[in-house]
Design a protein around this motif. Structure first.
Motif, mmCIF file in Angstrom:
data_model
loop_
_atom_site.group_PDB
_atom_site.id
_atom_site.type_symbol
_atom_site.label_atom_id
_atom_site.label_comp_id
_atom_site.label_asym_id
_atom_site.label_seq_id
_atom_site.Cartn_x
_atom_site.Cartn_y
_atom_site.Cartn_z
ATOM 1 N N UNK A 16 0.820 -1.203 0.000
ATOM 2 C CA UNK A 16 0.000 0.000 0.000
ATOM 3 C C UNK A 16 0.855 1.255 0.000
ATOM 4 N N UNK A 17 1.931 1.241 0.765
ATOM 5 C CA UNK A 17 2.767 2.442 0.802
ATOM 6 C C UNK A 17 3.271 2.792 -0.591
ATOM 7 N N UNK A 18 3.775 1.788 -1.329
ATOM 8 C CA UNK A 18 4.255 2.047 -2.679
ATOM 9 C C UNK A 18 3.131 2.519 -3.587
ATOM 10 N N UNK A 19 1.953 1.951 -3.414
ATOM 11 C CA UNK A 19 0.809 2.367 -4.227
ATOM 12 C C UNK A 19 0.457 3.823 -3.950
ATOM 13 N N UNK A 20 0.539 4.224 -2.689
ATOM 14 C CA UNK A 20 0.251 5.611 -2.340
ATOM 15 C C UNK A 20 1.311 6.558 -2.900
ATOM 16 N N UNK A 21 2.562 6.124 -2.881
ATOM 17 C CA UNK A 21 3.629 6.949 -3.450
ATOM 18 C C UNK A 21 3.424 7.108 -4.954
ATOM 19 N N UNK A 22 3.072 6.011 -5.629
ATOM 20 C CA UNK A 22 2.806 6.087 -7.067
ATOM 21 C C UNK A 22 1.619 7.005 -7.340
ATOM 22 N N UNK A 36 -0.997 17.072 -4.262
ATOM 23 C CA UNK A 36 -0.570 15.916 -3.475
ATOM 24 C C UNK A 36 -1.104 16.026 -2.049
ATOM 25 N N UNK A 37 -2.151 15.276 -1.747
ATOM 26 C CA UNK A 37 -2.694 15.198 -0.393
ATOM 27 C C UNK A 37 -2.914 13.726 -0.058
ATOM 28 N N UNK A 38 -2.949 13.433 1.218
ATOM 29 C CA UNK A 38 -3.144 12.049 1.642
ATOM 30 C C UNK A 38 -4.510 11.538 1.184
ATOM 31 N N UNK A 63 4.265 14.362 0.448
ATOM 32 C CA UNK A 63 4.914 15.233 -0.524
ATOM 33 C C UNK A 63 6.404 14.927 -0.626
ATOM 34 N N UNK A 64 7.018 14.607 0.498
ATOM 35 C CA UNK A 64 8.436 14.218 0.483
ATOM 36 C C UNK A 64 8.634 12.970 -0.361
ATOM 37 N N UNK A 65 7.736 11.993 -0.206
ATOM 38 C CA UNK A 65 7.824 10.769 -1.012
ATOM 39 C C UNK A 65 7.621 11.083 -2.485
ATOM 40 N N UNK A 66 6.701 11.998 -2.795
ATOM 41 C CA UNK A 66 6.487 12.388 -4.190
ATOM 42 C C UNK A 66 7.717 13.094 -4.750
ATOM 43 N N UNK A 67 8.379 13.895 -3.910
ATOM 44 C CA UNK A 67 9.612 14.553 -4.319
ATOM 45 C C UNK A 67 10.670 13.524 -4.718
ATOM 46 N N UNK A 68 10.771 12.454 -3.924
ATOM 47 C CA UNK A 68 11.759 11.426 -4.219
ATOM 48 C C UNK A 68 11.497 10.793 -5.582
ATOM 49 N N UNK A 69 10.223 10.525 -5.880
ATOM 50 C CA UNK A 69 9.874 9.983 -7.196
ATOM 51 C C UNK A 69 10.246 10.959 -8.297
ATOM 52 N N UNK A 70 9.963 12.243 -8.059
ATOM 53 C CA UNK A 70 10.272 13.254 -9.063
ATOM 54 C C UNK A 70 11.781 13.355 -9.291
ATOM 55 N N UNK A 71 12.551 13.315 -8.213
ATOM 56 C CA UNK A 71 14.005 13.379 -8.343
ATOM 57 C C UNK A 71 14.541 12.157 -9.086
ATOM 58 N N UNK A 72 13.957 10.997 -8.797
ATOM 59 C CA UNK A 72 14.352 9.784 -9.525
ATOM 60 C C UNK A 72 14.114 9.962 -11.016
ATOM 61 N N UNK A 73 12.932 10.476 -11.360
ATOM 62 C CA UNK A 73 12.593 10.660 -12.760
ATOM 63 C C UNK A 73 13.502 11.653 -13.444
ATOM 64 N N UNK A 74 13.827 12.740 -12.756
ATOM 65 C CA UNK A 74 14.717 13.747 -13.327
ATOM 66 C C UNK A 74 16.102 13.176 -13.594
ATOM 67 N N UNK A 75 16.680 12.508 -12.609
ATOM 68 C CA UNK A 75 18.011 11.916 -12.778
ATOM 69 C C UNK A 75 18.011 10.857 -13.874
ATOM 70 N N UNK A 76 16.952 10.053 -13.940
ATOM 71 C CA UNK A 76 16.868 9.005 -14.965
ATOM 72 C C UNK A 76 16.807 9.605 -16.356
ATOM 73 N N UNK A 125 7.342 19.879 2.276
ATOM 74 C CA UNK A 125 7.958 18.567 2.434
ATOM 75 C C UNK A 125 9.409 18.720 2.860
ATOM 76 N N UNK A 126 10.099 17.616 2.979
ATOM 77 C CA UNK A 126 11.482 17.639 3.439
ATOM 78 C C UNK A 126 12.415 17.448 2.260
#
Length: 227
Positions: A16-22, A36-38, A63-76, A125-126
């Motif tokens: 579920x956590x991964x699904x929420x991050x996605x 981005x809200x819970x 939002x912090x988790x969404x930031x991590x996904x965004x950073x992953x996408x940018x670097x990729x 977010x952090x």
């Protein structure tokens, strides 16, 4: 994305956590960080807010988790542009084209994933702790290492190296923001492409201690174009 029976059943397996991050990343892609809200992520994932709050206590954590996904996408995306370059034997040309590819990938991600790009740099977010900082570093280190390589191959003097990454980052980020949130937003594709080529040409000429080289600039522009 609408809730579905199969999606709900899948969360019994502990994902579920991964699904929420996605879901949060998708919300960011479509509406930027403010989307981005819970509760919205829970609705998109097909679960109750109560279930979502077990994984994310508040909007800041999500939002912090969404930031991590965004950073992953940018670097990729930046890495994809590097990988798409043709074989290059000349070390100076290779170093400069790598930096050009990083810049093109950065701008391309902003233009094609504007919501995620905005989210990556949202002040909520952090951003300066834990894994999010590491993800910021991974993309930033591409730029730092590319500039260090320019010094190594003798194209940029050590004297001119300090803080060059800030200048280079500012050029790519500023261009991206002018396109997605500024006066260049409605420019036609051909005009945007011409402006990007011009920006990259100036970018290339500015990262040298040897004087402007029109031939090298032309090579870098050609090496980093895709399609």
């Amino acid at each position: 994305m609408q809730p579905s029976g199969p999606a709900k059943r899948g969360y019994h397996h502990g994902d579920l956590r991964n699904a929420l991050v996605e879901a949060a990343a998708q919300l960011a892609e479509e509406g930027g960080p403010q989307a981005v809200t819970v509760r919205a992520a829970a609705r998109a994932a097909g679960v109750t807010p109560t279930a979502a709050y077990r994984h994310f206590e508040n909007q800041e954590q999500l939002l912090t988790a969404a930031k991590e996904c965004a950073m992953d996408g940018l670097a990729s995306t930046m890495q994809e542009f590097i990988d798409a370059m043709p074989p290059i034997d000349d070390p100076v040309r290779l170093a400069m084209s790598t930096l050009g590819a990083i810049a093109r990938g950065y701008v391309y991600f902003a233009m094609t994933e504007a919501g995620l790009f905005r989210t990556a740099f949202e002040q909520g977010g952090t951003i300066l702790e834990g894994t999010t900082l590491a993800k910021v570093d991974s993309g930033f280190q591409m730029l730092v290492q590319g500039l260090d390589k320019l010094v190594e191959v003798g194209h940029l003097s050590a004297e001119h190296r300090p803080l060059a990454e800030i200048t280079a980052w500012s050029a790519a980020h500023g261009f991206a923001m002018l396109v997605i949130d500024g006066p260049m937003h409605d420019w036609p594709p051909d005009m945007l492409n011409d402006a990007l080529e011009r920006m990259l040409g100036i970018f290339v000429r500015g990262l040298t201690s040897e004087g402007a080289d029109d031939q090298l600039t032309a090579h870098v522009l050609a090496d980093t174009r895709r399609g």
